[in-house]
Design a protein around this motif. Structure first.
Motif, PDB file in Angstrom:
ATOM      1  N   GLN A 213       0.822  -1.205   0.000  1.00 17.09           N
ATOM      2  CA  GLN A 213       0.000   0.000   0.000  1.00 17.09           C
ATOM      3  C   GLN A 213       0.860   1.262   0.000  1.00 17.09           C
ATOM      4  O   GLN A 213       0.482   2.277  -0.598  1.00 17.09           O
ATOM      5  CB  GLN A 213      -0.940  -0.014   1.203  1.00 17.09           C
ATOM      6  N   LEU A 214       2.000   1.216   0.653  1.00 14.88           N
ATOM      7  CA  LEU A 214       2.908   2.364   0.616  1.00 14.88           C
ATOM      8  C   LEU A 214       3.408   2.612  -0.803  1.00 14.88           C
ATOM      9  O   LEU A 214       3.489   3.767  -1.252  1.00 14.88           O
ATOM     10  CB  LEU A 214       4.087   2.125   1.555  1.00 14.88           C
ATOM     11  N   TYR A 215       3.744   1.551  -1.517  1.00 12.87           N
ATOM     12  CA  TYR A 215       4.195   1.706  -2.896  1.00 12.87           C
ATOM     13  C   TYR A 215       3.086   2.309  -3.767  1.00 12.87           C
ATOM     14  O   TYR A 215       3.340   3.202  -4.577  1.00 12.87           O
ATOM     15  CB  TYR A 215       4.634   0.357  -3.459  1.00 12.87           C
ATOM     16  N   GLY A 598      -6.403  10.505  15.127  1.00 18.18           N
ATOM     17  CA  GLY A 598      -7.136   9.978  13.976  1.00 18.18           C
ATOM     18  C   GLY A 598      -6.384  10.097  12.667  1.00 18.18           C
ATOM     19  O   GLY A 598      -6.992  10.372  11.619  1.00 18.18           O
ATOM     20  N   VAL A 599      -5.074   9.905  12.686  1.00 21.04           N
ATOM     21  CA  VAL A 599      -4.254  10.021  11.485  1.00 21.04           C
ATOM     22  C   VAL A 599      -3.950   8.625  10.960  1.00 21.04           C
ATOM     23  O   VAL A 599      -3.518   7.742  11.717  1.00 21.04           O
ATOM     24  CB  VAL A 599      -2.947  10.776  11.782  1.00 21.04           C
ATOM     25  N   ASP A 600      -4.187   8.416   9.684  1.00 25.22           N
ATOM     26  CA  ASP A 600      -3.886   7.138   9.048  1.00 25.22           C
ATOM     27  C   ASP A 600      -2.366   6.971   8.944  1.00 25.22           C
ATOM     28  O   ASP A 600      -1.676   7.849   8.397  1.00 25.22           O
ATOM     29  CB  ASP A 600      -4.515   7.105   7.653  1.00 25.22           C
ATOM     30  N   PRO A 601      -1.799   5.872   9.458  1.00 25.84           N
ATOM     31  CA  PRO A 601      -0.340   5.680   9.340  1.00 25.84           C
ATOM     32  C   PRO A 601       0.158   5.666   7.902  1.00 25.84           C
ATOM     33  O   PRO A 601       1.291   6.083   7.633  1.00 25.84           O
ATOM     34  CB  PRO A 601      -0.105   4.328  10.029  1.00 25.84           C
ATOM     35  N   LEU A 602      -0.688   5.207   6.976  1.00 24.79           N
ATOM     36  CA  LEU A 602      -0.294   5.228   5.567  1.00 24.79           C
ATOM     37  C   LEU A 602      -0.144   6.660   5.067  1.00 24.79           C
ATOM     38  O   LEU A 602       0.857   7.010   4.427  1.00 24.79           O
ATOM     39  CB  LEU A 602      -1.331   4.474   4.730  1.00 24.79           C
ATOM     40  N   PHE A 603      -1.115   7.511   5.369  1.00 21.62           N
ATOM     41  CA  PHE A 603      -1.057   8.910   4.952  1.00 21.62           C
ATOM     42  C   PHE A 603       0.104   9.628   5.632  1.00 21.62           C
ATOM     43  O   PHE A 603       0.813  10.424   5.002  1.00 21.62           O
ATOM     44  CB  PHE A 603      -2.380   9.597   5.283  1.00 21.62           C
ATOM     45  N   PHE A 604       0.322   9.336   6.911  1.00 23.37           N
ATOM     46  CA  PHE A 604       1.433   9.944   7.634  1.00 23.37           C
ATOM     47  C   PHE A 604       2.767   9.519   7.008  1.00 23.37           C
ATOM     48  O   PHE A 604       3.695  10.325   6.891  1.00 23.37           O
ATOM     49  CB  PHE A 604       1.382   9.530   9.104  1.00 23.37           C
ATOM     50  N   GLY A 605       2.858   8.265   6.594  1.00 25.54           N
ATOM     51  CA  GLY A 605       4.080   7.791   5.954  1.00 25.54           C
ATOM     52  C   GLY A 605       4.354   8.499   4.637  1.00 25.54           C
ATOM     53  O   GLY A 605       5.518   8.774   4.300  1.00 25.54           O
ATOM     54  N   LEU A 606       3.293   8.812   3.870  1.00 27.95           N
ATOM     55  CA  LEU A 606       3.490   9.533   2.612  1.00 27.95           C
ATOM     56  C   LEU A 606       3.973  10.956   2.872  1.00 27.95           C
ATOM     57  O   LEU A 606       4.842  11.472   2.150  1.00 27.95           O
ATOM     58  CB  LEU A 606       2.185   9.548   1.815  1.00 27.95           C
ATOM     59  N   PRO A 663      -5.611  14.731   0.059  1.00 26.13           N
ATOM     60  CA  PRO A 663      -5.069  13.407   0.420  1.00 26.13           C
ATOM     61  C   PRO A 663      -5.286  12.344  -0.646  1.00 26.13           C
ATOM     62  O   PRO A 663      -4.575  11.345  -0.673  1.00 26.13           O
ATOM     63  CB  PRO A 663      -5.830  13.056   1.711  1.00 26.13           C
ATOM     64  N   ALA A 664      -6.275  12.565  -1.534  1.00 21.60           N
ATOM     65  CA  ALA A 664      -6.539  11.566  -2.574  1.00 21.60           C
ATOM     66  C   ALA A 664      -5.350  11.386  -3.509  1.00 21.60           C
ATOM     67  O   ALA A 664      -5.263  10.357  -4.194  1.00 21.60           O
ATOM     68  CB  ALA A 664      -7.773  11.973  -3.384  1.00 21.60           C
ATOM     69  N   ILE A 665      -4.428  12.351  -3.550  1.00 18.19           N
ATOM     70  CA  ILE A 665      -3.231  12.184  -4.383  1.00 18.19           C
ATOM     71  C   ILE A 665      -2.475  10.930  -3.986  1.00 18.19           C
ATOM     72  O   ILE A 665      -1.949  10.196  -4.828  1.00 18.19           O
ATOM     73  CB  ILE A 665      -2.328  13.424  -4.269  1.00 18.19           C
ATOM     74  N   PRO A 670      -4.335   3.306  -3.427  1.00 18.70           N
ATOM     75  CA  PRO A 670      -4.493   2.186  -2.483  1.00 18.70           C
ATOM     76  C   PRO A 670      -5.940   1.838  -2.199  1.00 18.70           C
ATOM     77  O   PRO A 670      -6.293   0.664  -2.043  1.00 18.70           O
ATOM     78  CB  PRO A 670      -3.778   2.686  -1.220  1.00 18.70           C
ATOM     79  N   GLN A 671      -6.814   2.855  -2.133  1.00 16.65           N
ATOM     80  CA  GLN A 671      -8.225   2.573  -1.874  1.00 16.65           C
ATOM     81  C   GLN A 671      -8.876   1.847  -3.041  1.00 16.65           C
ATOM     82  O   GLN A 671      -9.698   0.943  -2.845  1.00 16.65           O
ATOM     83  CB  GLN A 671      -8.962   3.881  -1.580  1.00 16.65           C
TER      84      GLN A 671
END
Length: 675
Positions: A213-215, A598-606, A663-665, A670-671
């Motif tokens: 998902q990160l990729y 309430g922060v998604d770790p995936l979004f935070f990683g990006l 954030p959709a960028i 992934p979604q």
């Protein structure tokens, strides 16, 4: 200049030490949590002084873990035993992480591709194909860096090679030193963001986020950042053409092969009709027909690819997926005799006619029947019972109690028509619009395909497209779920092996050097993970994480304020530290706080991945600047390189803001693929 950098570094260390002294003086009683913060600050200072990061983390972690156990009432021997047990357990846990297997494979692929000498052909073909674009050399440098960094993921290798290849050409072309240096360093750093990136693997293993998902999430932010770089260069070249003069006619000249010139080729003539005409008559005098056929086949490759894609997509959009037959009513309603199966004959019974539930909806007058009339056998319809004798002949097809032979014989007709369902459908209008647009683009391509452009196309075909096929094979297999990152990394390593062999660069020396450098890089990353695991365990034992969490939550921050605070801290940490140190030391501190806001770790990683670009572009540690300085001419100074990197750092901040606002960028792909 070196003196200034030393003063800057010592100033940062002085600020850290002053903050530690202020914390000690302001606290009445030092708790274990405060000792944890002291450990964190000492690690940062030790790394800035030049101590090895991995062993500094391990050493500090073991010392403070022993202190934590001993201060908890353990004896010195017991505390030492628990500290050593902790070290072994954390090291074993890290080495048992399957995700880390992909790191040496991706690194091996990168070193093999680097040694295939593709970058020189790639840069020359790109800068010739973009000759009419403002700032064409800088744009070609950024595109080359993006493609090559994606294939290798090794920042030092890309910056060094582009410094040797592109910087002399840009300086000879009259380009400003700062613009040239900033373009090379910023483009080379794209490899830590655009997949397949080792940094994303390290973050995923540290934060417990899916690398797949990160990729998928980092794909569009990486393209966005590269696009912002290219847009800035083009606009700057338009506004200030003296910084990036256009290429001269001599620099744009593409020599033609002697055989094509003998067949009638010139720089400006259209390639396709000349090649077709040269196959007949006297025009191919002295030129082998096989050579002309090969050139014609190369010229027709875009048309053949377009035809193949058009046919495949037409078959895809017109195919109708088979619909499974619905289950029989016998299975839903409990079954019955052959004479009372309406699903087989296609008849529709009114409610209440089921032989097992007849008492629920009786026809008028049924209450006058005897109790046994509720479950009559099939032949009971012929008895002269009151009410039944009139109902059965009047509507034999609707009651379903006794179907006549004719009805049974005619009943399979609807089922037969349902089985012959259409397997194709008409292509949608969007398909024909796309087909027309592609055909128009193909006509424009062949209308502009002069022999000069044909030679550039062949150069791209031998340098750009092999790399793109390798990248798409690796990323596509990961993103679409065809392979795990480890399996895709193995495919990429084999692809790099084949590329090196195809370009006749594969020999024992290349393989030996690649294996040695891969082992060196992988060992560094794995030791960092071991040191980080021990350090994080000691930090948690001392209660430092709880103290940081209470401090952050006590500030009553909103989600936006927390994200701004965390990204500012990471941005500042990027000055003295590298991205590996930031991830393995500070991400275990930030990650537990995400749920509270309430922060998604995936979004935070990006966001972190975009932000960590600064670790390579911000002084005094900016490693990309030192890579470039090592291969640049003597008159190019570090101050000029740092000045050239500053606008690109500003572009990175703009990219972070865009990703936060939209954030959709990063989350759309992934979604779509995994949710």
């Amino acid at each position: 200049m070196i003196r200034k950098e030393l003063w800057f570094g010592f100033g940062l260390m002085g600020l850290i030490i002053a903050a530690v002294i202020g914390m000690v003086l302001s606290v009445e009683t030092m708790t274990n949590g405060h000792y944890g913060l002291l450990m964190l600050s000492l690690v940062v200072v030790a790394i800035m002084l030049g101590f090895p990061t991995a062993f500094t983390l391990m050493g500090m972690g073991m010392l403070f873990a022993f202190f934590a156990y001993h201060s908890g009432g353990q004896s010195a021997a017991g505390a030492l035993k628990q500290t050593l047990d902790l070290m072994v357990q954390r090291a074993f846990a890290v080495m048992g992480n399957d995700v880390l297997i992909s790191i040496p494979l991706f690194v091996f692929m990168g070193y093999l591709v680097e040694r295939a000498n593709l970058i020189e052909k790639l840069f020359r073909s790109l800068h010739l194909s973009l000759a009419r674009v403002p700032g064409s050399l800088a744009v070609a440098t950024l595109v080359t860096c993006a493609v090559f960094a994606t294939a290798t993921g090794i920042v030092g290798a890309v910056v060094t090679l582009m410094g040797l290849l592109a910087l002399p050409q840009m300086l000879r072309g009259g380009y400003d030193v700062r613009v040239s240096a900033g373009t090379i360093t910023a483009g080379g750093c794209l490899g830590i963001l655009i997949p397949p990136s080792v940094m994303l693997i390290v973050y995923g293993a540290t934060a417990g986020v899916s690398v797949v998902q990160l990729y998928a999430g980092a794909f569009f932010p990486g393209l966005m950042l590269a696009g912002l770089y290219i847009g800035y260069v083009i606009i700057l070249a338009r506004i200030k053409p003296n910084l990036m003069p256009p290429l001269s006619a001599e620099q744009r000249f593409v020599p033609l092969p002697a055989q094509l010139m003998q067949a009638g080729a010139t720089q400006a003539r259209n390639a396709l009709p000349v090649l077709i005409g040269a196959l007949k008559g006297r025009r191919n005098h002295g030129v082998a027909a096989g050579y002309l056929l090969r050139q014609l086949l190369i010229a027709l490759m875009p048309a053949l690819l377009f035809a193949a894609v058009a046919l495949w997509s037409y078959e895809s959009v017109t195919r109708v997926a088979p619909v499974e037959a619905p289950p029989e009513i016998e299975q839903l309603g409990g079954g019955g005799s052959a004479a009372t199966e309406p699903a087989a004959g296609g008849l529709a019974e009114p409610p209440g006619t089921d032989s097992k539930e007849g008492g629920l909806a009786e026809p008028p007058g049924a209450d006058k029947q005897e109790e046994g009339a509720l479950a009559e056998p099939p032949g009971a319809a012929s008895e002269p019972a009151e009410g039944a004798s009139a109902a059965v002949p009047a509507a034999p097809a609707t009651t379903g109690l006794a179907e006549p032979p004719a009805a049974v014989a005619a009943s399979p007709a609807p089922t037969a028509s349902a089985e012959v369902a259409p397997t194709t459908q008409d292509a949608p209008r969007s398909y024909w619009i796309g087909l027309a647009a592609g055909a128009a683009a193909l006509l424009v391509f062949y209308g502009l395909l002069s022999f000069a452009r044909f030679e550039i196309f062949k150069m791209l075909l031998s340098s750009f497209f092999p790399l793109m096929v390798l990248i798409l094979a690796v990323l596509g297999s990961i993103v679409f779920g065809l392979a795990t990152p480890t399996e895709a990394a193995a495919v990429g390593a084999m692809g790099g092996f084949l590329l090196a062999a195809a370009y006749r660069q594969l020999n024992l020396t290349v393989v030996k050097d690649s294996v040695f450098l891969t082992a060196k890089t992988s060992a560094m990353v794995c030791w960092l993970f071991v040191g980080s695991a021990i350090f994080s365990a000691a930090f948690a034992l001392l209660g430092g994480q709880d103290l940081v969490e209470k401090w952050v939550l006590g500030m009553n921050l909103t989600k936006t304020e927390f994200l701004i605070l965390s990204q500012v801290l990471i941005f500042v940490l990027g000055w003295p530290l590298e991205w590996t140190e930031i991830i393995v030391i500070f991400m275990p501190i930030f990650i537990p706080l995400l749920d509270n806001f309430g922060v998604d770790p995936l979004f935070f990683g990006l966001l972190v991945a975009l932000n960590l670009q600064t670790a390579f572009l911000s002084p005094p540690v900016a490693m990309a600047a030192f890579y470039l300085k090592g291969v640049s001419p003597p008159h190019v100074t570090l101050n000029q390189i740092f000045a050239g990197m500053l606008p690109f750092m500003g572009i990175q901040i703009i990219a972070i803001i865009l990703l936060y606002q939209f954030p959709a960028i990063g989350l759309w792909l992934p979604q779509v693929l995994y949710k």
